[in-house]
Design a protein around this motif. Sequence first.
Motif, PDB file in Angstrom:
ATOM      1  N   PHE A 194      -6.658  -7.554  -8.495  1.00  0.00           N
ATOM      2  CA  PHE A 194      -6.194  -8.250  -9.692  1.00  0.00           C
ATOM      3  C   PHE A 194      -4.899  -7.652 -10.224  1.00  0.00           C
ATOM      4  N   SER A 195      -4.824  -6.321 -10.272  1.00  0.00           N
ATOM      5  CA  SER A 195      -3.633  -5.726 -10.860  1.00  0.00           C
ATOM      6  C   SER A 195      -2.427  -5.889  -9.943  1.00  0.00           C
ATOM      7  N   MET A 196      -2.647  -5.933  -8.629  1.00  0.00           N
ATOM      8  CA  MET A 196      -1.519  -6.086  -7.724  1.00  0.00           C
ATOM      9  C   MET A 196      -1.048  -7.531  -7.655  1.00  0.00           C
ATOM     10  N   MET A 197      -2.005  -8.466  -7.513  1.00  0.00           N
ATOM     11  CA  MET A 197      -1.618  -9.834  -7.193  1.00  0.00           C
ATOM     12  C   MET A 197      -1.883 -10.810  -8.324  1.00  0.00           C
ATOM     13  N   GLY A 198      -2.572 -10.359  -9.371  1.00  0.00           N
ATOM     14  CA  GLY A 198      -2.915 -11.275 -10.452  1.00  0.00           C
ATOM     15  C   GLY A 198      -3.987 -12.271 -10.046  1.00  0.00           C
ATOM     16  N   VAL A 199      -4.630 -12.032  -8.897  1.00  0.00           N
ATOM     17  CA  VAL A 199      -5.650 -12.949  -8.411  1.00  0.00           C
ATOM     18  C   VAL A 199      -7.019 -12.380  -8.731  1.00  0.00           C
ATOM     19  N   ILE A 237      -8.409   6.607  -2.773  1.00  0.00           N
ATOM     20  CA  ILE A 237      -7.539   5.554  -3.334  1.00  0.00           C
ATOM     21  C   ILE A 237      -6.475   6.174  -4.218  1.00  0.00           C
ATOM     22  N   TRP A 238      -6.911   7.129  -5.038  1.00  0.00           N
ATOM     23  CA  TRP A 238      -5.978   7.721  -5.992  1.00  0.00           C
ATOM     24  C   TRP A 238      -4.854   8.443  -5.248  1.00  0.00           C
ATOM     25  N   LEU A 239      -5.233   9.187  -4.194  1.00  0.00           N
ATOM     26  CA  LEU A 239      -4.212   9.881  -3.411  1.00  0.00           C
ATOM     27  C   LEU A 239      -3.287   8.873  -2.730  1.00  0.00           C
ATOM     28  N   LEU A 240      -3.898   7.817  -2.170  1.00  0.00           N
ATOM     29  CA  LEU A 240      -3.107   6.819  -1.451  1.00  0.00           C
ATOM     30  C   LEU A 240      -2.081   6.165  -2.375  1.00  0.00           C
ATOM     31  N   LEU A 241      -2.525   5.828  -3.586  1.00  0.00           N
ATOM     32  CA  LEU A 241      -1.636   5.078  -4.478  1.00  0.00           C
ATOM     33  C   LEU A 241      -0.563   5.960  -5.100  1.00  0.00           C
ATOM     34  N   THR A 242      -0.886   7.222  -5.332  1.00  0.00           N
ATOM     35  CA  THR A 242       0.078   8.041  -6.071  1.00  0.00           C
ATOM     36  C   THR A 242       0.826   9.043  -5.203  1.00  0.00           C
ATOM     37  N   ARG A 243       0.289   9.384  -4.054  1.00  0.00           N
ATOM     38  CA  ARG A 243       0.895  10.475  -3.289  1.00  0.00           C
ATOM     39  C   ARG A 243       1.517  10.064  -1.963  1.00  0.00           C
ATOM     40  N   THR A 244       1.394   8.771  -1.599  1.00  0.00           N
ATOM     41  CA  THR A 244       1.961   8.385  -0.305  1.00  0.00           C
ATOM     42  C   THR A 244       3.056   7.348  -0.495  1.00  0.00           C
ATOM     43  N   ARG A 245       3.836   7.188   0.571  1.00  0.00           N
ATOM     44  CA  ARG A 245       4.909   6.218   0.563  1.00  0.00           C
ATOM     45  C   ARG A 245       4.360   4.799   0.436  1.00  0.00           C
ATOM     46  N   ILE A 246       3.258   4.554   1.154  1.00  0.00           N
ATOM     47  CA  ILE A 246       2.642   3.217   1.090  1.00  0.00           C
ATOM     48  C   ILE A 246       2.261   2.890  -0.351  1.00  0.00           C
ATOM     49  N   GLY A 247       1.656   3.898  -1.022  1.00  0.00           N
ATOM     50  CA  GLY A 247       1.239   3.695  -2.403  1.00  0.00           C
ATOM     51  C   GLY A 247       2.420   3.371  -3.290  1.00  0.00           C
ATOM     52  N   LEU A 248       3.533   4.043  -3.060  1.00  0.00           N
ATOM     53  CA  LEU A 248       4.725   3.798  -3.875  1.00  0.00           C
ATOM     54  C   LEU A 248       5.221   2.373  -3.677  1.00  0.00           C
ATOM     55  N   ILE A 303       3.450  -0.174  -2.733  1.00  0.00           N
ATOM     56  CA  ILE A 303       2.489  -1.093  -3.365  1.00  0.00           C
ATOM     57  C   ILE A 303       2.744  -1.167  -4.865  1.00  0.00           C
ATOM     58  N   GLN A 304       2.895  -0.001  -5.487  1.00  0.00           N
ATOM     59  CA  GLN A 304       3.112   0.013  -6.938  1.00  0.00           C
ATOM     60  C   GLN A 304       4.415  -0.690  -7.304  1.00  0.00           C
ATOM     61  N   ALA A 305       5.446  -0.462  -6.492  1.00  0.00           N
ATOM     62  CA  ALA A 305       6.730  -1.084  -6.796  1.00  0.00           C
ATOM     63  C   ALA A 305       6.665  -2.586  -6.586  1.00  0.00           C
ATOM     64  N   ALA A 306       5.920  -3.012  -5.546  1.00  0.00           N
ATOM     65  CA  ALA A 306       5.808  -4.443  -5.262  1.00  0.00           C
ATOM     66  C   ALA A 306       5.124  -5.163  -6.413  1.00  0.00           C
ATOM     67  N   LEU A 307       4.299  -4.441  -7.158  1.00  0.00           N
ATOM     68  CA  LEU A 307       3.604  -5.033  -8.299  1.00  0.00           C
ATOM     69  C   LEU A 307       4.583  -5.356  -9.411  1.00  0.00           C
ATOM     70  N   VAL A 355       2.534  -6.791   2.169  1.00  0.00           N
ATOM     71  CA  VAL A 355       1.927  -5.774   1.301  1.00  0.00           C
ATOM     72  C   VAL A 355       0.737  -6.373   0.564  1.00  0.00           C
ATOM     73  N   PHE A 356       0.926  -7.595   0.039  1.00  0.00           N
ATOM     74  CA  PHE A 356      -0.170  -8.247  -0.682  1.00  0.00           C
ATOM     75  C   PHE A 356      -1.351  -8.504   0.244  1.00  0.00           C
ATOM     76  N   MET A 357      -1.026  -8.933   1.483  1.00  0.00           N
ATOM     77  CA  MET A 357      -2.103  -9.181   2.444  1.00  0.00           C
ATOM     78  C   MET A 357      -2.884  -7.885   2.672  1.00  0.00           C
ATOM     79  N   GLY A 358      -2.146  -6.783   2.806  1.00  0.00           N
ATOM     80  CA  GLY A 358      -2.805  -5.495   3.002  1.00  0.00           C
ATOM     81  C   GLY A 358      -3.674  -5.113   1.815  1.00  0.00           C
ATOM     82  N   VAL A 359      -3.147  -5.348   0.606  1.00  0.00           N
ATOM     83  CA  VAL A 359      -3.920  -5.009  -0.592  1.00  0.00           C
ATOM     84  C   VAL A 359      -5.199  -5.831  -0.647  1.00  0.00           C
ATOM     85  N   PHE A 360      -5.069  -7.129  -0.345  1.00  0.00           N
ATOM     86  CA  PHE A 360      -6.256  -7.986  -0.390  1.00  0.00           C
ATOM     87  C   PHE A 360      -7.266  -7.531   0.657  1.00  0.00           C
TER      88      PHE A 360
END
Lengths: 424, 341
Positions: B31-36, B181-192, B194-198, B214-219
């Motif tokens: 929801f927070s990434m895609m609004g879906v 999840i927390w490490l992935l979102l805040t400490r990795t390039r992928i997480g960055l 994802i956050q920026a794509a939001l 990226v959205f497909m991956g998040v879903f």
Amino acid sequence: MNLNRGRWLVWGGYAAVMIVAPLLFTTSLSHTMLSQMGIAIIACLAYNMLLGQGGMLSFGHAVYSGLGAFFAIHTLNLVSNGQLALPVSLVPLVAGFFGGLFAVLLGYVTTKKAGTPFAMITLGVGELVWAMSLMFPGFFGGEGGINGNRVAGQPFLGISFGPQIQLYYLIAAYTFVCTALMFAFTRTPLGRMLNAVRDNPERVEFVGYSTQIVRYLAFIASGFFMGISGGLAALNFEIVTAEVVSATRSGAFLLFTFLGGATFFFGPIIGAVLMVLALVLLSELTLAWLLWLGLVFTFMVMYAPGGISSLIMMNLRVASFGRLKPLLPHYAALAVVGLLVVLSAGAMIEMVYHLQLNEALGPKMKYLGIALDAKSAGSWLSAALVTAVAVVAFEWLRRRFARDWNRTQEEIAAEIQRREAAAA
Amino acid sequence: MDASYFLISLLNGLSVGLLLFMLASGLTLIFSMMGVLNFAHASFYMLGAYVAYSITQVIGFWWGLLLAPPLVGVLGALFERHALRRVHKFGHVPELLITFGLSYIILELVQIIWGRQAVNFLPPESLRGPLFTIVDLPDSLSFAWGAPPEVCKAVAGAVCTQFPAFRAFGMAVAVGMLVAIWLLLTRTRIGLVIQAALTHPEMVESLGHNVPRVFMGVFGGGTALAALAGVIGGALRVTEPSMALAVGAVVFAVIVIGGMGSLAGAFVASVGLGVIESFAVGSDRSIGDGLRALGMAVTPDTFGYAVWAVKMSQVAAILPYLLLVLILIFRPKGLFGTREG
């Protein structure tokens, strides 16, 4: 309101269909189904006041029709016991009053939000009422529900509502009046503001209206009509169980209102007729009817988000420009191949269900008059092969159709421009 | 209320809450990434349980735990790619509607493939016993690893409560997932990314990242988390076609209470709900009892006795929704939410 001839024709035709229908379909099954259709039409139109006109997606709207139904059956029982002198024909109004009252109470919370949060809150409120219905067996009747008898009080002009046909005409009268009222609602300033709240809430706030209050008022109106439909359902079935407030029921209102088409006023009427046909006939035909329904719904969301009514209107538009004829062969081919997809995939589904449920009867079964053996590779392979070929053919036809359809639309757009240029 | 009952209720509540959180995290992430709002989220939870069950039948539970989430995640990603992306341009309501349609389809397919009855999906042999036992002797409280010790049978008045090992395992998986999840979102390039794509999809796109992918991956990731919850939940409870419906509405309540799109809020709300529910289920007091304790006379003749006589254990079922309504009246953003509406 400008009552031109076309409008008289449409509303007159609507009334005529409702009057004539039970004379054409005379079996008791068709009378029951027609009664249910009337009830469903009120419910789907009331649901569409939110979905189509207000852009509000409710997952718990059965609460208002369901609570209306419970108040109706309790009122009916009071009338039967002689504690209340009220004609049976007015019981649905009592239900409507309570439907509206609960919309006043619960709608205050739900309409605080719009969009996705609104959807989730309605789901939560729906679950709340559903769980409560099991907690208070005194009012909701527990597992067995509440029974009633609609032949109560003195018959009026010989009308006791005992025979189904008498009740049908009561339902038809309510359906006609409610349809007219709900159509009139779309023409009121409130109805217009509701459209504005759907399309551009920010601007509505700037103009000085509260989007929340507009949503709230529309919610109450919708709750009132949901209640009436619940009250009629209580009279029709003479029993109300907790199932009427369940999420399944709410989901059905959403599904069929959308299938019928939320963008046009008359769309939900088509949806309601389909709802009764699907619930009564399709569920008899196959156990997997919800799968088909889910698939149809999903494809509709993807390819025709305006529902069946929008498909009709788009084709009427094409026809009015005289360009429907070249598309007709496409429709015929798509229909034949589509039917083939459904039937061959259906064969596999029915074989699975046959293996699961009728194990004792052996693997031999009949499907559309064809003998299938649910345990033989031959039956499975041929069904799978036909399905695969039909799916590929359907996709090929669909692409060709999409190409022609888009070209037709472009030609119509060009034609409109040419006419405007000629007029100017 | 005695100490062992308190402890075991707390632990049970925590385990239910963490299971809820595993579901809510995927939902709130999507929801927070895609609004879906993924209405079919609980259906992917059910699918996870059933797929793991089938894998368990062939090559054992651990492979099921390992393989079911990525398999279901791929299905979720395929759905995003071929259905959800197509309706994205129509707005959020059709996006919600298509996942609503999907929940019907998944339910029916599950019934066709695995039947309408519950399947016998059990935790692995090594985790079936109790992890520890709380031994409540009349004068002391102690823990014992494994099965109940001899003292339970020997001493009269001893109350021994077991805590199943698989429950503890489920809690460990949930906590591990939270940290991952927390490490992935805040400490990795992928997480960055994802956050920026939001927040800045166009900028991210012009930097050369494929935002739709990226959205497909998040879903897909979100549905894989739901499936992981399903493997644990299915083995812990019952794997049956109604399991999606049972948990779906509660998860929605959780993410509204926690605040739409807030992972921390989802955590607090799900653990809080789990604990409150677990205590309520264990109590057979009613609201009327509480009023009597305050000195009010509540008898069967009192107005609205049906309400006052409702037991706390019955109220447990509606607690999430009651809290939902209360939160909306007093704090419409949710506990940790940052935006309204």
